[in-house]
Design an enzyme around this catalytic site. Structure first.
Site, PDB file in Angstrom:
ATOM      1  N   TRP A  11       6.928 -16.468   2.534  1.00  0.00           N
ATOM      2  CA  TRP A  11       5.979 -17.515   2.959  1.00  0.00           C
ATOM      3  C   TRP A  11       5.492 -17.299   4.389  1.00  0.00           C
ATOM      4  O   TRP A  11       4.617 -18.002   4.872  1.00  0.00           O
ATOM      5  CB  TRP A  11       6.637 -18.896   2.848  1.00  0.00           C
ATOM      6  CG  TRP A  11       6.840 -19.368   1.441  1.00  0.00           C
ATOM      7  CD1 TRP A  11       6.552 -18.690   0.284  1.00  0.00           C
ATOM      8  CD2 TRP A  11       7.376 -20.631   1.029  1.00  0.00           C
ATOM      9  NE1 TRP A  11       6.877 -19.451  -0.805  1.00  0.00           N
ATOM     10  CE2 TRP A  11       7.389 -20.659  -0.385  1.00  0.00           C
ATOM     11  CE3 TRP A  11       7.858 -21.748   1.708  1.00  0.00           C
ATOM     12  CZ2 TRP A  11       7.849 -21.744  -1.123  1.00  0.00           C
ATOM     13  CZ3 TRP A  11       8.329 -22.835   0.982  1.00  0.00           C
ATOM     14  CH2 TRP A  11       8.320 -22.830  -0.422  1.00  0.00           C
ATOM     15  N   HIS A  97      10.293  -6.231   8.316  1.00  0.00           N
ATOM     16  CA  HIS A  97       8.914  -6.461   7.880  1.00  0.00           C
ATOM     17  C   HIS A  97       7.953  -5.890   8.933  1.00  0.00           C
ATOM     18  O   HIS A  97       8.239  -5.944  10.127  1.00  0.00           O
ATOM     19  CB  HIS A  97       8.671  -7.961   7.677  1.00  0.00           C
ATOM     20  CG  HIS A  97       7.378  -8.232   6.968  1.00  0.00           C
ATOM     21  ND1 HIS A  97       6.158  -8.206   7.617  1.00  0.00           N
ATOM     22  CD2 HIS A  97       7.112  -8.485   5.667  1.00  0.00           C
ATOM     23  CE1 HIS A  97       5.198  -8.448   6.726  1.00  0.00           C
ATOM     24  NE2 HIS A  97       5.754  -8.628   5.536  1.00  0.00           N
ATOM     25  N   GLU A 167       5.491  -1.655   1.644  1.00  0.00           N
ATOM     26  CA  GLU A 167       4.322  -2.464   1.998  1.00  0.00           C
ATOM     27  C   GLU A 167       3.417  -1.672   2.937  1.00  0.00           C
ATOM     28  O   GLU A 167       3.657  -1.648   4.157  1.00  0.00           O
ATOM     29  CB  GLU A 167       4.761  -3.758   2.702  1.00  0.00           C
ATOM     30  CG  GLU A 167       5.593  -4.680   1.847  1.00  0.00           C
ATOM     31  CD  GLU A 167       5.458  -6.135   2.284  1.00  0.00           C
ATOM     32  OE1 GLU A 167       5.090  -6.946   1.435  1.00  0.00           O
ATOM     33  OE2 GLU A 167       5.693  -6.451   3.462  1.00  0.00           O
ATOM     34  N   GLY A 173      -2.327  -8.768   3.447  1.00  0.00           N
ATOM     35  CA  GLY A 173      -3.124  -9.929   3.864  1.00  0.00           C
ATOM     36  C   GLY A 173      -4.588  -9.827   3.495  1.00  0.00           C
ATOM     37  O   GLY A 173      -5.434 -10.432   4.147  1.00  0.00           O
TER      38      GLY A 173
HETATM   39  P1  13P Z   1       0.187 -10.389   1.356  1.00  0.00           P
HETATM   40  O1  13P Z   1       0.669 -10.544  -0.068  1.00  0.00           O
HETATM   41  O2  13P Z   1      -0.370 -11.626   1.932  1.00  0.00           O
HETATM   42  O3  13P Z   1      -0.696  -9.197   1.489  1.00  0.00           O
HETATM   43  O4  13P Z   1       1.485 -10.080   2.237  1.00  0.00           O
HETATM   44  C1  13P Z   1       2.304  -9.050   1.891  1.00  0.00           C
HETATM   45  C2  13P Z   1       3.499  -9.161   2.729  1.00  0.00           C
HETATM   46  O5  13P Z   1       3.477  -8.837   3.891  1.00  0.00           O
HETATM   47  C3  13P Z   1       4.724  -9.717   2.101  1.00  0.00           C
HETATM   48  O6  13P Z   1       5.830  -9.480   2.880  1.00  0.00           O
END
Ligand code: 13P
Length: 256
Positions: A11, A97, A167, A173
């Site tokens: 979140w 992250h 990621e 995002g």
């Molecule tokens: P989004 O799904 O908003 O691109 O974010 C990915 C994320 O950083 C999840 O940790």
């Protein structure tokens, strides 16, 4: 035991109020009842964690934190220890992250956090991913180095079942249209497993779980599940929308 996929809801710094957080969580509780083969891990901001944990939830819903301190205890203003998270019933922690790396978290700090998580019995979700892709494949060397520096030196027993969330920063995002293609995800998750195998042994690679994160939405979740060679998702913005998250969970759950 049947291998279960996992969908992690990060979140981030949302929603704005506890009331809204409870609303989002309520919808997750409802959705989870129809999900059979997938574990759902909700990672809310710290202030919302305990009030949500106190609510009843189905057996396939777990909680995670978005970060932990790199030290076990001590005078570290603003930090939250792994023990504190564990003590209230949290099971998982996102570690490393890219948004925290951007604030200065190095691979070395991340490795310390992983060790702290293992010592505390919190299950870490290690995030890796490149800032940009390039034709020469330098991004692969970058990912390899992240895995190597974050995991080398940890006792092999901890690496059994290690969860790595891939990621790519450039895909975070945005919208599904700008996410990575399922074929490229497939290639990269294979590469990550290969690297884990080379560094820590084939048994560790086989047992590892590789998640994909970066603009996973209702529209692309199904094709990534089908062609992406993944063991689940790490979902950002779409995890706050009941409609979107429901579609993502259903897509993940359909795999097996
Ligand atoms: P989004 O799904 O908003 O691109 O974010 C990915 C994320 O950083 C999840 O940790």
């Amino acid at each position: 035991m049947k291998r279960r996929d996992i969908v992690v809801a990060n979140w981030k710094m949302s929603p704005e109020t506890l009331i809204e957080a409870k609303k989002v969580f309520n919808s997750v509780r409802g959705l989870a009842k129809g999900i059979r083969n997938t574990d759902i891990i909700i990672c809310p901001p710290f202030p919302f964690l305990y009030p949500l944990l106190k609510l009843n939830h189905p057996k396939n819903v777990f909680f995670g934190v978005q970060n932990i301190a790199s030290e076990i205890k001590g005078a570290f203003t603003g930090e939250v220890s792994a023990d504190m998270a564990k003590g209230i019933g949290t099971k998982f922690s996102i570690i490393g992250h890219s948004e925290r790396r951007a604030m200065g978290e190095s691979n070395e700090i991340i490795r310390k956090k992983l060790q702290v998580a293992f010592d505390t019995d919190l299950i870490p979700i290690l995030c890796v991913g490149e800032k940009e892709r390039d034709k020469d494949g330098n991004h692969l060397a970058f990912i390899k180095n992240q895995i190597k520096e974050c995991l080398t030196g940890l006792h092999k027993k901890y690496l059994v079942g290690i969860i790595v969330a891939y990621e790519p920063i450039w895909a975070i995002g945005k919208s599904y249209k700008e996410a990575m293609t399922p074929t490229d995800i497939h290639e990269t998750t294979l590469f990550i497993k290969k690297v884990i195998g080379e560094l820590f042994g084939g048994d560790i690679a086989v047992g590892s779980k590789i998640l994909y994160g970066g603009s996973v939405e209702a529209e692309n979740a199904g094709s990534i599940v089908e062609y992406g060679n993944i063991d689940g998702f790490l979902v950002g913005h779409a995890s706050l929308s009941a409609e979107q998250f429901s579609a993502i969970l259903k897509a993940a759950d359909l795999k097996r």
